[in-house]
Design a protein around this motif. Sequence first.
Motif, mmCIF file in Angstrom:
data_model
loop_
_atom_site.group_PDB
_atom_site.id
_atom_site.type_symbol
_atom_site.label_atom_id
_atom_site.label_comp_id
_atom_site.label_asym_id
_atom_site.label_seq_id
_atom_site.Cartn_x
_atom_site.Cartn_y
_atom_site.Cartn_z
ATOM 1 N N LEU A 191 10.821 6.311 12.668
ATOM 2 C CA LEU A 191 10.018 5.353 13.419
ATOM 3 C C LEU A 191 9.262 4.061 12.700
ATOM 4 C CD1 LEU A 191 7.803 8.283 15.393
ATOM 5 C CD2 LEU A 191 9.438 7.031 16.337
ATOM 6 N N ASP A 192 8.935 4.524 11.495
ATOM 7 C CA ASP A 192 8.565 3.252 10.801
ATOM 8 C C ASP A 192 9.698 2.178 10.802
ATOM 9 O OD1 ASP A 192 5.942 3.760 10.289
ATOM 10 O OD2 ASP A 192 6.427 5.258 8.521
ATOM 11 N N SER A 201 3.638 6.517 9.173
ATOM 12 C CA SER A 201 3.331 7.235 7.737
ATOM 13 C C SER A 201 1.863 7.442 7.671
ATOM 14 C CB SER A 201 4.092 6.736 6.565
ATOM 15 O OG SER A 201 5.366 6.813 6.964
ATOM 16 N N GLY A 202 1.002 6.442 7.631
ATOM 17 C CA GLY A 202 -0.341 6.422 7.614
ATOM 18 C C GLY A 202 -0.892 7.313 8.381
ATOM 19 N N LEU A 203 -0.590 7.052 9.686
ATOM 20 C CA LEU A 203 -1.127 7.912 10.795
ATOM 21 C C LEU A 203 -1.005 9.543 10.731
ATOM 22 C CD1 LEU A 203 -0.637 5.772 13.922
ATOM 23 C CD2 LEU A 203 -2.828 6.129 12.640
ATOM 24 N N ALA A 204 0.456 9.852 10.299
ATOM 25 C CA ALA A 204 0.660 11.157 10.118
ATOM 26 C C ALA A 204 -0.100 11.657 8.847
ATOM 27 C CB ALA A 204 2.282 11.068 9.578
ATOM 28 N N LYS A 205 -0.258 10.964 7.703
ATOM 29 C CA LYS A 205 -0.920 11.694 6.513
ATOM 30 C C LYS A 205 -2.331 11.891 6.930
ATOM 31 C CE LYS A 205 -1.278 10.958 1.741
ATOM 32 N NZ LYS A 205 -1.024 10.265 0.328
ATOM 33 N N SER A 228 0.850 -1.177 0.004
ATOM 34 C CA SER A 228 -0.007 -0.279 -0.002
ATOM 35 C C SER A 228 0.931 1.095 -0.116
ATOM 36 C CB SER A 228 -0.921 0.052 1.121
ATOM 37 O OG SER A 228 -0.170 -0.212 2.541
ATOM 38 N N GLY A 229 2.150 1.219 0.640
ATOM 39 C CA GLY A 229 2.949 2.355 0.592
ATOM 40 C C GLY A 229 2.872 3.102 1.789
ATOM 41 N N LEU A 286 0.121 15.516 9.440
ATOM 42 C CA LEU A 286 1.425 15.998 10.108
ATOM 43 C C LEU A 286 2.764 15.593 9.246
ATOM 44 C CD1 LEU A 286 0.491 14.387 13.617
ATOM 45 C CD2 LEU A 286 0.323 16.907 12.814
ATOM 46 N N SER A 287 2.489 15.337 7.891
ATOM 47 C CA SER A 287 3.557 14.883 7.162
ATOM 48 C C SER A 287 4.128 16.150 6.031
ATOM 49 C CB SER A 287 3.378 13.586 6.308
ATOM 50 O OG SER A 287 2.306 13.669 5.588
ATOM 51 N N GLY A 288 3.756 17.295 6.451
ATOM 52 C CA GLY A 288 3.990 18.171 5.515
ATOM 53 C C GLY A 288 5.637 18.836 5.517
#
Length: 907
Positions: A420-421, A399-403, A393-394, A407-409
């Motif tokens: 962390l990942d 990363s998924g929670l941040a997006k 899924s990528g 929060l991933s800007g």
Amino acid sequence: FVNISLFHICCIQNSCHSIYFAQCLLDWGFAMEAEPSISPPNRNVQVEKLMNNCVSVVLLQQIQTFKSLPLSKRLTLLEHNEFIKPLLDDCADPVLADIQDIPRVCQQIQDDWRDVGLNRMTAWNLANCIRERMKAIVDGKIKCHGGQVDILVTGCEVSLWVAEQFVSDLQKCFPRLFVKAVSSNKIIGLFGQELAMPCTGFPYSQKSMDIKDPIVIIVSHSGGTFGPLACSNLLQSFSSSIFAVTSEWDTQIGKQLRSMYSDDLLSSRIFSTEVGVRPAEPCSVSVVATHQLLTTILLHICVTIISDPQFSKASGSIVTERDLQVLERCNQENIKALEEIVGVDTKGNEIHEKRSKTEQELRSAGDLWSEHILENAKAYIMTFIYVIGTVTSGFPLISGLAKAFGLSGSEGAFYIIRFLDACIYFWLPQINITILRLFQRRNLRHRMVGRTVVVGDIPWVAQSAEAFLSKIFACSYSIAGLNVLSGNPADHLVHRHTHRVVRGSLLVCGRPDGRLPALTSLEASTCLSVNQASSIQSLGGTCESITIGHNKSKLPLSHKAIYLKSHRPLFLSEKILDNIDAHEDLVRQRKEKLKEEQERQKKKGPLSRTASYLMETTIGRRGDGSFLELSLSRSRQAKTTRSSASLLGAYVNLERDARKKRAKNKDIQQAEHVSNVIDSMVKERQGIENTRRVFNGIDVDGDGVVSLEEFIATYQKTDVNISKEHLQQLFEEADIDDSGTLSFDEFLKVARMPNLLAELGIKNRDSRGLVQVQASKERYFGEELRKHSQLGVNSMAMSQSQHFSMELYESRIASLQRFVAMTVMFHQMGMRVQSFFPKISFGLFGYRMDRTHSIMRIATTASPVSGADVRERMEELRLVLKIERSVQLIARSWKKWKLEEKKNGAP
């Protein structure tokens, strides 16, 4: 490679009794080619194609012969033949089928022994051999020395371990007999090789072992194990008294022994458990059946020896008929205990849920430990799913929670999220294991590595259970593998294994029944070993220990205690301690009630308090006696559960009090000795006069002596259960001058025997006159002993005479129950692990826990010693034995001739 076999085929035509012998060549390698593997001179011979053209058959020679005798007598029935056991039906779980068959097999062995089966014929021959051996010892024909072997028991692996316990018990019963258990491999190495193989580390050699005509018992479940089979041939050169304990009558060892005694149809030499061929390699029912049959053989040997006073004295007999009665009672009650452990009765039906509580606890422990073993495999699957899902899924977790939360800007947040990942990917197996443990409520501090199981118990149980569990996991995948160790907790378990204890090690330990004073110290040592292993900590974690035994007390550092219910009566010492505990419980309850009553009365007026005081004093004057009497009239009513240390202290105090009481009574008797002399003389004279009147009443014909018929008739009037054989034996022992009658002095000695009635109540023959140990019918063991004891003898002192029967109970009955309990627990572990892989792979992966990589099943056991020289050594040893006997005969004849020459006055 060309695979060519030369076969001899025999074809029988019953119509004319003609027999055709054919010699043919089977070619498995070039069947599909034009030219078969035949030498040029025989190329003209016709070649036949069989098995879908996979095999070429060439008929080389054919001979026809005629027989005038009918051949029907040579036929052997394969069905409904008691000497041939049919193969078992196929089942999905052969290991479980074996375990559930244990109660039926044990009951069948006991019934067969009581119902005069084929084993009784073999027992009759064994008893004759023992009598001959004992008679030779009594007559001095056999010189006793350190290297002498009276009874030799041999076997391999599990059969040897069970046999070693049998030898240990038999040696304790008769200390002056020389009973040894030696591995079949050692016997073959010493006596069956052209160059003897030294037994380094063992006191065995050709010169240290005097094995001239001993009684040999070969223990082999399959009856075809290489080592015992070779011994059955080799030992024919040393002994004419060879017996075998096997699973059925028709075995290779049985064939060898039948060839020795083919002239005598009654010379049966095979003890059979009737278990038959068991395809499951983990040994459970075969071990239990062998142990059960050896218990009945032990009882029979003991009865044979102690029935003759000369044999009993020569063997230094420790065991008594009362000990054998207690063991037989425990042996019969053992069936109920086995039913509760395996959850199936003797008929194969599942028992009631209330009775199967023990089995449920054992399987619950097996489920827990199976989760320990499977956690790595489950964590691996969870890791696989996470990696596949996130990579495909990528979107890893962070990363998924941040997006999702926007929060991933920023650039800094991007690297922190990726870091962390990466950490999650690195520690993902450990994270998944932690999640599993939290979900299953298991210990979080165990190490996340492969598991090790340590089995602790007496030697034969520990070794047999280790072999069972090791074979259960022999074919398991490495991700769910298991390391198995064993040791004796009363000896070397601490020294061998505690330094290897880590967080998550699994320890299962069998606890002897410490409620019996003869086993209290043994249980205390076992509990100390478990506590020492469980006290070794790292990061606050330690090993996970489970104890299995008959004492309800749980060790504070153990994870779980599985209680096995006792179906036997109480021993005398247990009865005494139970009465004390019950009385203390009642006194404690009474004090609590009085205390509550006093608190209530404080709130009332003076008149009510006065009435309450009068009631308390009235109850107090009579309460203790009534409570004590009530506790004595009930069996095992105490609710107190004593630990091993508490039991040890209680029995030590009781023994100390008994010694003090005996010493006090002795001092009183010495102080009053002079005053009691006259009284004792008067009482003795009165007793003699009373005995004289009894003697005159027995002497019906008035000839001044008592005949055997008069003696038996009188005593059987007092107790019809007394057998004639016991009365005749008592009469012969009292008849000192061998006159066939008893004078008054001889009868007086019989009358003064304090335990006469107690001893006469013991019979070692059944109603048919067969040698059979009769089970004790006492409500508690020691009831008759206490009833017929002399005045002033302390009950605790009398219970010391039961210590040996307690030891036999531990080695023959209690240890067997613990072994069966371990097999139930280990089977549940193995079944959970085995069934896991087919489920998660949709049947693609899997293995069978009833098999190992050796692919030998249970039909035989690999042997490290070659048997190629056994046949040649047999002939050589027979020749040496003949020469030695000839030399001894010549020497005796020469000495006899010299003595005659001296008597005749020859120079």
